[in-house]
Design an enzyme around this catalytic site. Structure first.
Site, PDB file in Angstrom:
ATOM      1  CD  GLU A   3      10.690 -11.946  -7.888  1.00  0.00           C
ATOM      2  OE1 GLU A   3       9.955 -11.423  -7.043  1.00  0.00           O
ATOM      3  OE2 GLU A   3      11.904 -11.683  -7.978  1.00  0.00           O
ATOM      4  CE  LYS A  34      14.614 -11.569  -9.048  1.00  0.00           C
ATOM      5  NZ  LYS A  34      15.455 -11.129  -7.941  1.00  0.00           N
ATOM      6  NE  ARG A  67       4.738   1.653  -0.983  1.00  0.00           N
ATOM      7  CZ  ARG A  67       5.386   1.927   0.151  1.00  0.00           C
ATOM      8  NH1 ARG A  67       6.400   2.739   0.140  1.00  0.00           N
ATOM      9  NH2 ARG A  67       5.011   1.407   1.293  1.00  0.00           N
ATOM     10  CG  ASN A 113       0.139   2.396   3.614  1.00  0.00           C
ATOM     11  OD1 ASN A 113      -0.893   2.370   2.962  1.00  0.00           O
ATOM     12  ND2 ASN A 113       1.266   2.933   3.161  1.00  0.00           N
ATOM     13  CB  CYS A 166      -0.874   0.027   1.239  1.00  0.00           C
ATOM     14  SG  CYS A 166      -1.921  -1.403   1.411  1.00  0.00           S
TER      15      CYS A 166
HETATM   16  O1  M6R Z   1      13.313  -4.410   0.099  1.00  0.00           O
HETATM   17  P1  M6R Z   1      13.936  -5.706   0.512  1.00  0.00           P
HETATM   18  O2  M6R Z   1      15.261  -5.948  -0.101  1.00  0.00           O
HETATM   19  O3  M6R Z   1      13.989  -5.857   2.018  1.00  0.00           O
HETATM   20  O4  M6R Z   1      12.946  -6.820  -0.025  1.00  0.00           O
HETATM   21  C1  M6R Z   1      13.130  -8.164   0.280  1.00  0.00           C
HETATM   22  C2  M6R Z   1      12.289  -9.042  -0.613  1.00  0.00           C
HETATM   23  O5  M6R Z   1      10.934  -8.755  -0.441  1.00  0.00           O
HETATM   24  C3  M6R Z   1      12.650  -8.890  -2.097  1.00  0.00           C
HETATM   25  O6  M6R Z   1      13.996  -9.153  -2.338  1.00  0.00           O
HETATM   26  C4  M6R Z   1      11.796  -9.842  -2.968  1.00  0.00           C
HETATM   27  O7  M6R Z   1      12.132 -11.172  -2.705  1.00  0.00           O
HETATM   28  C5  M6R Z   1      11.974  -9.485  -4.453  1.00  0.00           C
HETATM   29  N1  M6R Z   1      10.706  -9.507  -5.125  1.00  0.00           N
HETATM   30  C6  M6R Z   1      12.899 -10.395  -5.173  1.00  0.00           C
HETATM   31  O8  M6R Z   1      13.026 -10.086  -6.515  1.00  0.00           O
END
Ligand code: M6R
Length: 607
Positions: free
Chosen positions: A488, A485, A27, A99, A2
């Protein structure tokens, strides 16, 4: 996840709010809305879908100098228009965007029902606006109404609240970031510093427990209990700016190819070539601290976790002290023992990942020394840690993390070198490593000049029902990152394993034609990795081999992708590149939304 944007000032609010929402889009969200206050009433417009969908349903002209806006990533209640923020009170007196998660919303909602107030949405957020309206109806001033409401909440919130009969906004924070941008006779509110930077560099970061009354003329700070304080204005250190897509087809593509320059930014001024060491000023590491540290523990989620694993191995290699990596979301739950002399590193691109934030708080509470390894300047983790290293990747807008990964690895490599030089790493070893690190951006560029047979790899991956990724040592973590990668982005189930572990289970999955991605740089583990490769081949698997140019294994795979050779401790900086490209192109082949994969958010701000 959010996002919140708010405005009060002399300008027309709507275009500013829409632009703010647009800059929060990265985001990740599923619905969006705005509420605009004109002289007489509040007008709400919301829709399921993107900001561009919202723009389509907005009337030609909506006058008003104050407003709040939101991008929602559903947690409580489905993705519907009625669940979309802003929410409004039954009598229209209060509107808000929220949020976070209100854990006790069910009991609060029941109490509202007993008082004759039925919520129209399924969200936890709506109960807040209804409670505030009841407080106002009972004679409370706006600030009192908010104070009394938040005192009864359990959970996390970043709130921006607008009142029909007042010329002000009230913001509240507990566990969910909120920043107020101070202009001249105008104020902006955002959950992220990024959309503020085009308007002002002067910002006030709300801390947990803060309430802020925001008027055009100024901000007053309060606590839920009524204590007032002076706002602490910070001047943003650097222009975060907006990352324009330019000619690139997607943010992910752009960010993959930005890696050489991003890496240069990360390394610049932070290595001492002469001494063969790192120089991470922001970590404020005293020599004694480095020498006395009994161990290092690293924390992160997703890509940050895999980068941390690589950092862990490099710390052990160079400094010869134990290092352990933890998944942030598991850390606090296990009541960890914290040694005040140990070094704790919180690794995060956004600096807003709720799981990592709670791990940081746990470490601080128990007296540990925690350092941030963070991309977003001024983010919650960076501020909580107070000391650390910014990885300087620049804005990363694609949900899939790419350039943050390589810069996290680089920053951790520099840290390991600095720690190593106080212990077991010789000057010559340090110099050699630093020289190669400085070469890495150039080698990345060389790889991008000829990325190899990515299309052939995609031919094998696109129709696969599952994909196995194998590597050893540093490459085991690169394998995990590559699998994440592809999973996702392309929604293909992927499994990543240390290559030696493959025969203890995953080999059962292999059948004729199963794609297996093997990462085998020219390090001391190459021969062992090749054994696993042969075991897979013998069972009919199709091998996509990532290896180093000039080695002797170029014919071992069905598809072989060479990357330029580099120091064996730095191979992740190069071997990850074809994995990123394979995931990107496979996702495109399958018609996926590359920058906004389903169900995912860029910053995961709820636990
Ligand atoms: O902002 P952050 O690095 O803390 O985020 C951690 C994970 O949410 C982030 O790396 C997520 O796994 C990505 N989508 C990977 O590509």
């Amino acid at each position: 996840m959010c996002g919140i944007f708010g405005y009060i000032g002399p300008q027309q609010a709507l275009p500013l709010l829409v632009e703010g929402l647009r800059r929060l889009e990265y985001r990740g969200y599923d619905s969006t809305g705005v509420a605009i206050h004109d002289e007489n009433a509040i007008h709400v417009h919301k829709t399921v879908g993107k900001v561009s969908d919202l723009q389509r349903i907005l009337p030609e002209r909506v006058e008003g100098n104050m407003g709040i806006a939101h991008t929602r990533w559903a947690t409580h209640g489905g993705v519907t228009q009625v669940n979309t923020h802003p929410h409004q009170a039954h009598d229209g007196s209060v509107h808000l965007v929220h949020n976070g998660i209100i854990e006790n919303f069910r009991s609060l909602r029941k109490r509202l029902e007993q008082q004759g107030i039925e919520c129209v949405s399924e969200t936890d957020s709506e109960v807040l606006v209804q409670m505030m309206a009841l407080e106002l109806a009972n004679g409370a001033e706006p600030l009192e109404a908010v104070q009394r409401t938040v005192q009864r909440l359990r959970g996390t919130w970043g709130l921006c609240i607008m009142f029909r009969d007042e010329d002000l906004l009230i913001c509240a924070r507990n566990g969910s970031p909120l920043i107020i941008g101070q202009g001249v006779d105008e104020m902006f509110v955002s959950s992220d510093p990024h959309p503020l930077t085009t308007h002002t560099q002067r910002v006030v970061y709300l801390e947990d427990g803060d309430l802020a009354v925001v008027r055009r003329s100024g901000i007053t700070m309060h606590s839920a209990q009524g204590v007032s304080s002076t706002p602490n204005v910070t001047v943003l250190e650097e222009e975060w700016g907006e990352s324009d897509l330019g000619d690139a087809p997607h943010y992910m593509y752009k960010e993959i190819y930005e890696q050489p320059d991003a890496l240069r930014q990360c390394i610049a001024g932070r290595v001492d070539r002469e001494m063969g060491s790192g120089r991470l000023g922001g970590m404020r590491l005293a020599h004694d601290t480095l020498v006395q540290a009994p161990h290092v523990r690293l924390l992160g989620c997703g890509t940050a976790y895999y980068a941390a694993e690589i950092g862990q191995m490099l710390i052990e290699k160079m400094a010869r002290i134990p290092a352990v990596t933890h998944i942030s979301s598991e850390f606090r739950n296990n009541d960890p023992v914290i040694n005040p002399k140990a070094l704790y590193l919180a690794v995060s691109q956004s600096g807003e990942t709720a799981d990592t934030i709670s791990a940081v708080k746990e470490i601080k509470l128990k007296g540990g020394q925690i350092f941030g390894v963070v991309n977003v300047v001024g983010s919650t983790i960076a501020r909580l840690c107070e000391k650390g290293v910014y990885i300087h990747s620049g804005p990363e807008q694609s949900v899939a993390s790419t350039k943050a990964f390589t810069n996290m690895v680089a920053a951790l490599t520099i840290f390991a070198t600095q720690l190593g030089r106080t212990r077991h790493l010789s000057k010559d070893q340090g110099r050699e490593l630093i020289e190669h690190l400085q070469q890495a951006p150039h080698l990345m560029e060389r790889y991008f000049d000829d990325v190899g047979p990515i299309t052939e790899a995609v031919d094998l991956l696109a129709d696969a029902s599952s994909v196995l990724y194998l590597g050893r040592g540093l490459s085991a973590s690169v394998a995990k990152e590559g699998a994440l990668k592809l999973m996702e982005l392309a929604y293909i189930p992927c499994l990543a394993y240390p290559a030696g572990e493959m025969k203890h289970g995953p080999i059962a999955l292999l059948e004729e034609g199963s794609p297996v991605v093997v990462i085998a740089p020219n390090d001391h583990l190459k021969a062992k990795t090749l054994s696993a490769l042969h075991e897979c081949k013998a069972r009919g698997a199709k091998i996509i081999l990532i290896h180093e140019a000039g080695d002797d294994i170029a014919s071992e795979g069905d598809v072989c992708i060479p990357v330029p050779a580099i120091h064996p401790w730095l191979t992740p900086l190069l071997t990850v590149l074809p994995l990123q490209l394979m995931a990107y192109h496979t996702a495109l082949r399958l018609g996926r939304d590359v920058d906004r994969p389903r169900n995912l958010a860029k910053s995961v701000t709820v636990e």
